[in-house]
Design a protein around this motif. Sequence first.
Motif, short mmCIF file in Angstrom:
data_model
loop_
_atom_site.label_atom_id
_atom_site.label_comp_id
_atom_site.label_asym_id
_atom_site.label_seq_id
_atom_site.Cartn_x
_atom_site.Cartn_y
_atom_site.Cartn_z
N SER A 11 0.89 -1.19 -0.12
CA SER A 11 0.07 0.23 -0.04
C SER A 11 0.81 1.25 -0.06
O SER A 11 0.76 2.24 -0.81
CB SER A 11 -0.92 -0.16 1.25
OG SER A 11 -1.85 -1.05 1.12
N PHE A 53 -4.45 -3.53 -3.25
CA PHE A 53 -3.99 -2.37 -2.22
C PHE A 53 -2.85 -1.51 -2.59
O PHE A 53 -2.92 -0.32 -2.53
CB PHE A 53 -3.44 -3.15 -1.04
CG PHE A 53 -4.33 -4.11 -0.30
CD1 PHE A 53 -5.48 -3.70 0.35
CD2 PHE A 53 -4.59 -5.38 -0.84
CE1 PHE A 53 -6.53 -4.22 0.95
CE2 PHE A 53 -5.64 -6.09 0.10
CZ PHE A 53 -6.66 -5.67 0.71
N ILE A 56 -5.13 1.04 -4.57
CA ILE A 56 -5.85 1.84 -3.87
C ILE A 56 -5.02 2.95 -3.36
O ILE A 56 -5.40 4.31 -3.25
CB ILE A 56 -6.65 1.30 -2.70
CG1 ILE A 56 -7.96 2.24 -2.28
CG2 ILE A 56 -5.92 0.82 -1.59
CD1 ILE A 56 -8.89 1.10 -1.60
N THR A 303 -12.91 1.54 -4.44
CA THR A 303 -13.64 0.72 -3.22
C THR A 303 -14.66 -0.23 -3.41
O THR A 303 -14.96 -1.30 -2.84
CB THR A 303 -13.95 1.98 -2.10
OG1 THR A 303 -12.75 2.78 -1.98
CG2 THR A 303 -14.02 0.98 -0.74
N PHE A 306 -14.40 -3.73 -3.64
CA PHE A 306 -14.05 -4.63 -2.48
C PHE A 306 -15.42 -4.90 -1.45
O PHE A 306 -15.24 -5.78 -0.72
CB PHE A 306 -13.10 -3.76 -1.51
CG PHE A 306 -11.69 -3.47 -2.01
CD1 PHE A 306 -10.79 -4.28 -1.28
CD2 PHE A 306 -11.17 -2.42 -2.68
CE1 PHE A 306 -9.40 -4.38 -1.72
CE2 PHE A 306 -9.94 -2.45 -3.08
CZ PHE A 306 -9.11 -3.28 -2.70
N ALA A 336 -9.02 -2.08 3.10
CA ALA A 336 -8.95 -1.30 1.95
C ALA A 336 -9.36 0.14 2.90
O ALA A 336 -8.58 1.06 2.35
CB ALA A 336 -9.95 -1.40 1.12
#
Length: 440
Positions: A11, A53, A56, A303, A306, A336
Amino acid sequence: MLPLSELLIWSLAGVLFGALISWIPGFHIFNIMALLVAVFGVGELMPVQAFPFFAIGAIVAYAYVSAISSVYFSVADESAVFLLFPTQRYLLLGRGHEAVLLYLIGAVAGTLFLVIGALFIFPRVLPPIYQATSPYITYFLVAIVVFMFMSEWPKEGDRGRTPAERLWLAWRQILGGVLVFFLSGILGFVVMNTNLLPTTSAYTRLTPMFIGFFGMSWVILNILSNPPMLEQVPDDRVESGLYNTLKASFGGALGGTIAAVYPIITGGMGALVAGHMTSQRGDDAFIISQGVNRVIYYVGAFTLLFLPQLRLTRGAAAWLVSSIYTPKSYAEYLAAIGVILLSAGISFIFTYYLSRFLAKSFNVVHIKKLSYVVAVTLVVISYLLTGPMGLAVLFVSTAIGLMAAAFNTRRSYCLGGLILPVLISMTGHTGYFMHLLGLG
């Protein structure tokens, strides 16, 4: 699911990757991610479970750091089309850093809206609302396109010397917008429905078209216009009231949510609708609302991939990631949300200090020189992703993007490249239009 330590590492790698490229004018995180996957692949470069990840983190960084290019370099994607003129005014007054701070206020508000919504509202509310309204998405799209045209108003009609000249000046902007919409729509239809681009570019075939519409055309404008590099004030001061901030945040959240949930509707289109619904006034409110809108549009849309009960694939990054790995557990959804908070904090700090640095050294490197480098890079990206015919698509789409500037009309009309072919497909007329264009 990956161990927490690996999840954090990937991430943070995504945040670093997004932060390093998102301040450069004309670069879009979706294009660079596609290039990354095309050149290096994912299975070897990183574990496939880590890719969502990493993505994001990169998208959150883009939603924050791209304010730098929007404010200081006058380049933005279509979701920031309403952000351009207010920020340009701030920059001309030496208040570019203040414009970035206003945007960051909105981005933080958007992050809070998104995280609270993702934890307590979206899992229960979004699935039934989406299932009840999704059959009518075609009507939504048509209504928004009609509203885009209706929201224009004849301008400059008092500047001509003759009645005919005044009539042309009054309607030039509107007719130019209609022309740009349909030309971009025809280009999008050809790109989507023919073998113009290689089949190996299935996930990136729209990339050169959007680079031309929203990236290359503005880089060329930067080169041609040769804008002045005015001294900027790096003070941490903003002029806006609490009421304006709250109202702008609500409008930005509304527009961003519409764009995030429904396909084809983009951040710019959502902002247009929400801006009229909430009667936004003032440059400060516009900039704040765009900060909220862009975070919810980009990060919120991703998102949804997810969200266990829905798993909507929205946006180019979501399609790219879902082609390799789709998150499956509620634990990944919660992870997330945590990554969003962490990435937003880092991106906020990075954007703030980068803005202060640029405000102090704004006239050291002229934007024209940077634009030359970016233009060459965009050509290379298009070629690597889609080959020689991708360069042809890039050339045509850049011309259409420049045409929007020449008519002084909204660049968001270039979204016809996506909207028109989808509407044709939804109404079952793809074959008819193929025959009409002599393509089948």
